[in-house]
Scaffold this active site. Sequence first.
Site, PDB file in Angstrom:
ATOM      1  N   GLU A 139     -11.346   2.476  -2.306  1.00 56.03           N
ATOM      2  CA  GLU A 139     -10.342   2.009  -3.268  1.00 56.03           C
ATOM      3  C   GLU A 139     -10.897   0.827  -4.069  1.00 56.03           C
ATOM      4  O   GLU A 139     -10.749   0.765  -5.299  1.00 56.03           O
ATOM      5  CB  GLU A 139      -9.068   1.594  -2.537  1.00 56.03           C
ATOM      6  CG  GLU A 139      -8.305   2.774  -1.951  1.00 56.03           C
ATOM      7  CD  GLU A 139      -7.125   2.377  -1.096  1.00 56.03           C
ATOM      8  OE1 GLU A 139      -6.265   3.227  -0.867  1.00 56.03           O
ATOM      9  OE2 GLU A 139      -7.058   1.225  -0.638  1.00 56.03           O
TER      10      GLU A 139
ATOM     11  N   THR B 190      -4.950   6.085  -2.839  1.00 52.56           N
ATOM     12  CA  THR B 190      -4.682   6.821  -1.596  1.00 52.56           C
ATOM     13  C   THR B 190      -3.368   6.335  -0.990  1.00 52.56           C
ATOM     14  O   THR B 190      -3.039   5.145  -1.097  1.00 52.56           O
ATOM     15  CB  THR B 190      -5.831   6.552  -0.594  1.00 52.56           C
ATOM     16  OG1 THR B 190      -7.039   7.073  -1.149  1.00 52.56           O
ATOM     17  CG2 THR B 190      -5.579   7.211   0.761  1.00 52.56           C
TER      18      THR B 190
ATOM     19  N   ALA C  65       0.072  -0.152  -2.589  1.00 50.85           N
ATOM     20  CA  ALA C  65      -0.307  -1.414  -1.932  1.00 50.85           C
ATOM     21  C   ALA C  65       0.533  -1.562  -0.676  1.00 50.85           C
ATOM     22  O   ALA C  65       1.616  -0.990  -0.560  1.00 50.85           O
ATOM     23  CB  ALA C  65      -0.074  -2.597  -2.866  1.00 50.85           C
TER      24      ALA C  65
ATOM     25  N   LYS D  43       7.240  -3.827  -0.752  1.00 51.60           N
ATOM     26  CA  LYS D  43       5.846  -4.308  -0.769  1.00 51.60           C
ATOM     27  C   LYS D  43       5.708  -5.653  -1.485  1.00 51.60           C
ATOM     28  O   LYS D  43       4.660  -6.289  -1.405  1.00 51.60           O
ATOM     29  CB  LYS D  43       4.946  -3.276  -1.460  1.00 51.60           C
ATOM     30  CG  LYS D  43       5.063  -1.852  -0.926  1.00 51.60           C
ATOM     31  CD  LYS D  43       4.633  -1.767   0.511  1.00 51.60           C
ATOM     32  CE  LYS D  43       4.676  -0.358   1.078  1.00 51.60           C
ATOM     33  NZ  LYS D  43       3.693   0.552   0.575  1.00 51.60           N
TER      34      LYS D  43
HETATM   35  C1  5RP Z   1      -4.480   3.017   1.631  1.00 51.65           C
HETATM   36  C2  5RP Z   1      -3.730   1.987   0.860  1.00 51.65           C
HETATM   37  C3  5RP Z   1      -2.390   2.355   0.356  1.00 51.65           C
HETATM   38  O1  5RP Z   1      -2.353   2.152  -1.012  1.00 51.65           O
HETATM   39  C4  5RP Z   1      -1.353   1.503   1.014  1.00 51.65           C
HETATM   40  O2  5RP Z   1      -1.494   1.617   2.413  1.00 51.65           O
HETATM   41  C5  5RP Z   1       0.061   1.895   0.597  1.00 51.65           C
HETATM   42  O3  5RP Z   1       0.352   3.164   1.104  1.00 51.65           O
HETATM   43  P1  5RP Z   1       1.746   3.870   0.937  1.00 51.65           P
HETATM   44  O4  5RP Z   1       1.864   4.277  -0.489  1.00 51.65           O
HETATM   45  O5  5RP Z   1       1.662   5.031   1.879  1.00 51.65           O
HETATM   46  O6  5RP Z   1       2.836   2.893   1.328  1.00 51.65           O
HETATM   47  O7  5RP Z   1      -4.173   0.894   0.636  1.00 51.65           O
HETATM   48  O8  5RP Z   1      -5.688   2.511   2.121  1.00 51.65           O
END
Ligand code: 5RP
Length: 232
Positions: free
Chosen positions: A110, A32, A90, A128
Amino acid sequence: MNQNELKAAAAAAAVQYLAQHLPADAILGMGTGSTINLVIDALAPLKDRIRAAVSSSEASTQRLAAQGIAVLDLNDLPMGTELPIYIDGADEINPRFHMIKGGGGALTREKIVASAARTFVCVCDASKEVDTLGAFPLPVEVIPLAREHLARRLAADLGARVQWRTDFVTDNGNHILDLHGLAITEPVALEEALNHYPGLVTNGLFARRGADVLISAHADGVRLRNKTATSA
Ligand code: 5RP
């Protein structure tokens, strides 16, 4: 390149990875978030290879359906079928491929879907990657009844500044507390300790089962690394 462009580059590389590694007729575990949205949107060329997906959120389910990809409930996975790959973003990932996840609030599903997969592929932009987890507030999903009690306990036990995500309810009908100000030097130990608080459903540390593969986009190109080559 800005962060969105890096996410797009990582997502494109992730689709290439899937093209090379996903077995025919596979059931794919799907994460997600905004990076995963880009992956889903680019899955069309692989549709014939994907029998179905198991999704980690209502948002990803809707997006997969819009791509014409069938979504299976994890309970309906045919006996003996495994997910060869779970792919997700992540919020932070360290050199040992331990992660903080749950910025989008989907951490419980997840973690469940990831646990049913053989290989966890993390796809993200370079921002990240961190040495020590915790600059990103650690999300924990809690039963609403336990929220204030847990907020006080976690502040006292961990020295965290605890913030309730007031405008958010998870797909499971629960609340999220974000734990600020932690420097998480022992992610496995903290993940296990948090698992023991009654009313705390899931914590956003993915350390006991971290990523196996990291696809991260840097300004000078996308890097693909396997855990065995980089973990201590
Ligand atoms: C959602 C998550 C996502 O993987 C995490 O927040 C990274 O999101 P994005 O790709 O929008 O930076 O853990 O619960």
